[in-house]
Design a protein around this motif. Structure first.
Motif, PDB file in Angstrom:
ATOM      1  N   ARG A 151      20.450 -67.733  23.242  1.00 58.33           N
ATOM      2  CA  ARG A 151      20.180 -66.426  22.643  1.00 58.33           C
ATOM      3  C   ARG A 151      19.981 -65.350  23.717  1.00 58.33           C
ATOM      4  NH1 ARG A 151      16.160 -67.918  17.641  1.00 58.33           N
ATOM      5  NH2 ARG A 151      16.601 -65.768  17.063  1.00 58.33           N
ATOM      6  N   ARG A 188      23.459 -73.014  21.113  1.00 54.97           N
ATOM      7  CA  ARG A 188      22.927 -72.657  19.789  1.00 54.97           C
ATOM      8  C   ARG A 188      23.303 -73.717  18.759  1.00 54.97           C
ATOM      9  NH1 ARG A 188      24.636 -67.393  20.889  1.00 54.97           N
ATOM     10  NH2 ARG A 188      26.443 -67.633  19.518  1.00 54.97           N
ATOM     11  N   ALA A 203      19.722 -72.802   5.349  1.00 59.84           N
ATOM     12  CA  ALA A 203      19.251 -71.412   5.390  1.00 59.84           C
ATOM     13  C   ALA A 203      18.145 -71.254   6.435  1.00 59.84           C
ATOM     14  CB  ALA A 203      18.749 -70.990   4.014  1.00 59.84           C
ATOM     15  N   ALA A 204      17.233 -72.213   6.498  1.00 61.50           N
ATOM     16  CA  ALA A 204      16.150 -72.156   7.485  1.00 61.50           C
ATOM     17  C   ALA A 204      16.684 -72.358   8.894  1.00 61.50           C
ATOM     18  CB  ALA A 204      15.095 -73.206   7.159  1.00 61.50           C
ATOM     19  N   ALA A 206      19.641 -71.507   9.963  1.00 62.27           N
ATOM     20  CA  ALA A 206      20.327 -70.269  10.358  1.00 62.27           C
ATOM     21  C   ALA A 206      19.337 -69.281  10.950  1.00 62.27           C
ATOM     22  CB  ALA A 206      21.051 -69.671   9.162  1.00 62.27           C
ATOM     23  N   VAL A 207      18.182 -69.144  10.335  1.00 61.37           N
ATOM     24  CA  VAL A 207      17.164 -68.217  10.837  1.00 61.37           C
ATOM     25  C   VAL A 207      16.598 -68.717  12.157  1.00 61.37           C
ATOM     26  CG1 VAL A 207      14.888 -67.220  10.393  1.00 61.37           C
ATOM     27  CG2 VAL A 207      16.559 -67.411   8.530  1.00 61.37           C
ATOM     28  N   GLU A 208      16.223 -69.983  12.204  1.00 58.44           N
ATOM     29  CA  GLU A 208      15.621 -70.566  13.407  1.00 58.44           C
ATOM     30  C   GLU A 208      16.606 -70.591  14.570  1.00 58.44           C
ATOM     31  OE1 GLU A 208      12.798 -72.520  15.843  1.00 58.44           O
ATOM     32  OE2 GLU A 208      12.550 -71.538  13.888  1.00 58.44           O
ATOM     33  N   GLY A 210      19.094 -68.499  15.229  1.00 59.39           N
ATOM     34  CA  GLY A 210      19.591 -67.223  15.708  1.00 59.39           C
ATOM     35  C   GLY A 210      20.946 -66.829  15.162  1.00 59.39           C
ATOM     36  N   TYR A 211      21.324 -67.365  14.001  1.00 59.89           N
ATOM     37  CA  TYR A 211      22.590 -67.003  13.381  1.00 59.89           C
ATOM     38  C   TYR A 211      22.397 -65.804  12.451  1.00 59.89           C
ATOM     39  CZ  TYR A 211      24.346 -71.385  15.218  1.00 59.89           C
ATOM     40  OH  TYR A 211      24.714 -72.410  16.073  1.00 59.89           O
ATOM     41  N   ALA A 212      23.472 -65.050  12.245  1.00 59.63           N
ATOM     42  CA  ALA A 212      23.383 -63.855  11.414  1.00 59.63           C
ATOM     43  C   ALA A 212      22.985 -64.195   9.982  1.00 59.63           C
ATOM     44  CB  ALA A 212      24.715 -63.105  11.432  1.00 59.63           C
ATOM     45  N   ASP A 213      23.546 -65.295   9.463  1.00 59.85           N
ATOM     46  CA  ASP A 213      23.227 -65.747   8.126  1.00 59.85           C
ATOM     47  C   ASP A 213      23.735 -67.177   7.966  1.00 59.85           C
ATOM     48  OD1 ASP A 213      26.019 -65.499   7.776  1.00 59.85           O
ATOM     49  OD2 ASP A 213      25.803 -63.491   6.924  1.00 59.85           O
ATOM     50  N   GLN A 214      23.565 -67.735   6.782  1.00 63.47           N
ATOM     51  CA  GLN A 214      23.959 -69.116   6.555  1.00 63.47           C
ATOM     52  C   GLN A 214      25.467 -69.301   6.673  1.00 63.47           C
ATOM     53  OE1 GLN A 214      22.057 -70.882   3.152  1.00 63.47           O
ATOM     54  NE2 GLN A 214      23.460 -72.632   3.078  1.00 63.47           N
TER      55      GLN A 214
END
Length: 282
Positions: A151, A188, A203-204, A206-208, A210-214
Motif C-alpha cells: 500500500r 496485496r 467484503a471485509a 477488500a477493506v482490510e 486496501g482494495y477499492a471495493d469487493q
C-alpha cells in the motif's frame, strides 16, 4: 524452510497460490516424484517458482519434499538476477546450475530434517556470498513494499531512493523480474488470500487489504489465480501456511475447514531464522 512428508505417499494434486517470494521445492522422494506445470510448461522433480506464476500446479506421489522461500532480494543474490523468472517455473537444475545434482543428492541423503535444514541453509549462504547483491535502492523498494503490505505508491518509493520512476522500474524489473507496481499488487494479493483462507468474508477482506471495493478484490484474485475469492479461501496450499510457516498467516477461526485440514495433516518440520519447530504439513 519447511519439510513436508506423508506417511503413505498418496497421489496429490494441488494448485499453488502465488506468493511474494521465490519458492524452491526440493523433491526428496524416489522415482518420478513431483510433477509440475505452469503457463504451458511442464516438468518433474525439483523446481523453482518465480514471482506471481500463472496457473501453477504440483502433483504426484510424493513421500517428502523440502520447501524454501527466498525473499526476492535474497533470491537474486543466491540464484542470479533472473531468479524471479518473470513469473515462470523452471527445473531446479536449470536455475541452480553447476552443482545442482550434488546439492540434491546431499539433501536426500541427510539423516534428519534438522540436518537437511542446516545443509540447505549453508548452501544458500555460500551461494549468496559468491554473488553481488542487488542495488540498495531496489532492496529498499522491495522491503518497503512488503512492509506496507503493498500500500505504497511507486512515485513515493522513487522519491525515497532518489531515482526517477522510470529508472526505478527498469532496475527493479531487471534484478527482481517484476515491476514495482506488480510487486505491490502481489503483496496485496498475498495478504488478501491469507485473510480469505482465515475465514474473513470477501467484503471485509477488500477493506482490510486496501482494495477499492469487493469487485476490485475479485478481479485481482482472478488475475493471480484464475479462481474466485471463495475458491481461494479453500485452497489447500493456503490452508497449510499457518502450520508450515508459524506466525506468517492470520489465525483461523475455530472449527473452520482449514483448521480441520490442519488437524488431519501428517507431521513435518519447519525451520525459521535458525530455529526448528514441529509443523503439520501435507
Amino acid at each position: 524452510m519447511a519439510g513436508f512428508s506423508q506417511h503413505v505417499p498418496n497421489f496429490v494434486d494441488m494448485a499453488m497460490v502465488a506468493h511474494p517470494s521465490v519458492t524452491v521445492l526440493i523433491d526428496l522422494s524416489e522415482g518420478d516424484g513431483l510433477l509440475y506445470g505452469a503457463g504451458g510448461r511442464h516438468g518433474h522433480g525439483s523446481f523453482v517458482v518465480g514471482l506471481a506464476p500463472g496457473g501453477l500446479r504440483a502433483a504426484g506421489r510424493v513421500g517428502a519434499c523440502l520447501q524454501i522461500r527466498l525473499e526476492p532480494v535474497v533470491a537474486a543474490a543466491v540464484l542470479g538476477p533472473s531468479a524471479a523468472l518473470g513469473g515462470r517455473v523452471e527445473s531446479f537444475e536449470d536455475v541452480w546450475g553447476r552443482g545442482a545434482a550434488a546439492a540434491l543428492d546431499a539433501l536426500r541423503a541427510a539423516g534428519s530434517w534438522d540436518e537437511r535444514f542446516a545443509l540447505a541453509a549453508d548452501l544458500v549462504r555460500r551461494r549468496a556470498a559468491d554473488r553481488p547483491p542487488v542495488d540498495p535502492e531496489v532492496a529498499h523498494t522491495w522491503r518497503t513494499t512488503f512492509g506496507s503490505r503493498g500500500r505504497v505508491r511507486v512515485e513515493a518509493l522513487a522519491d525515497e531512493v532518489g531515482w526517477s520512476r522510470k529508472r526505478l522500474s527498469a532496475r527493479f524489473h531487471a534484478q527482481l523480474g517484476i515491476t514495482p507496481k506488480r510487486a505491490a499488487r502481489l503483496v496485496r494479493f498475498d495478504r488478501a488470500a491469507h485473510l480469505l483462507a482465515a475465514g474473513l468474508a470477501p467484503a471485509a477482506v477488500a477493506v482490510e487489504g486496501g482494495y477499492a471495493d469487493q469487485s476490485h478484490l475479485h478481479r485481482e484474485v482472478k488475475a493471480f489465480t484464475g479462481l474466485t475469492p471463495t475458491a481461494v479461501a479453500g485452497a489447500p496450499w493456503l490452508a497449510i501456511d499457518d502450520v508450515a510457516w508459524p506466525g506468517s498467516s492470520p489465525a483461523r477461526p475455530p472449527g473452520s475447514a482449514g483448521a480441520a485440514r490442519r488437524r488431519m495433516a501428517p507431521h513435518g518440520r519447519a525451520w525459521n531464522r535458525g530455529r526448528t519447530a514441529g509443523a503439520d504439513a501435507p
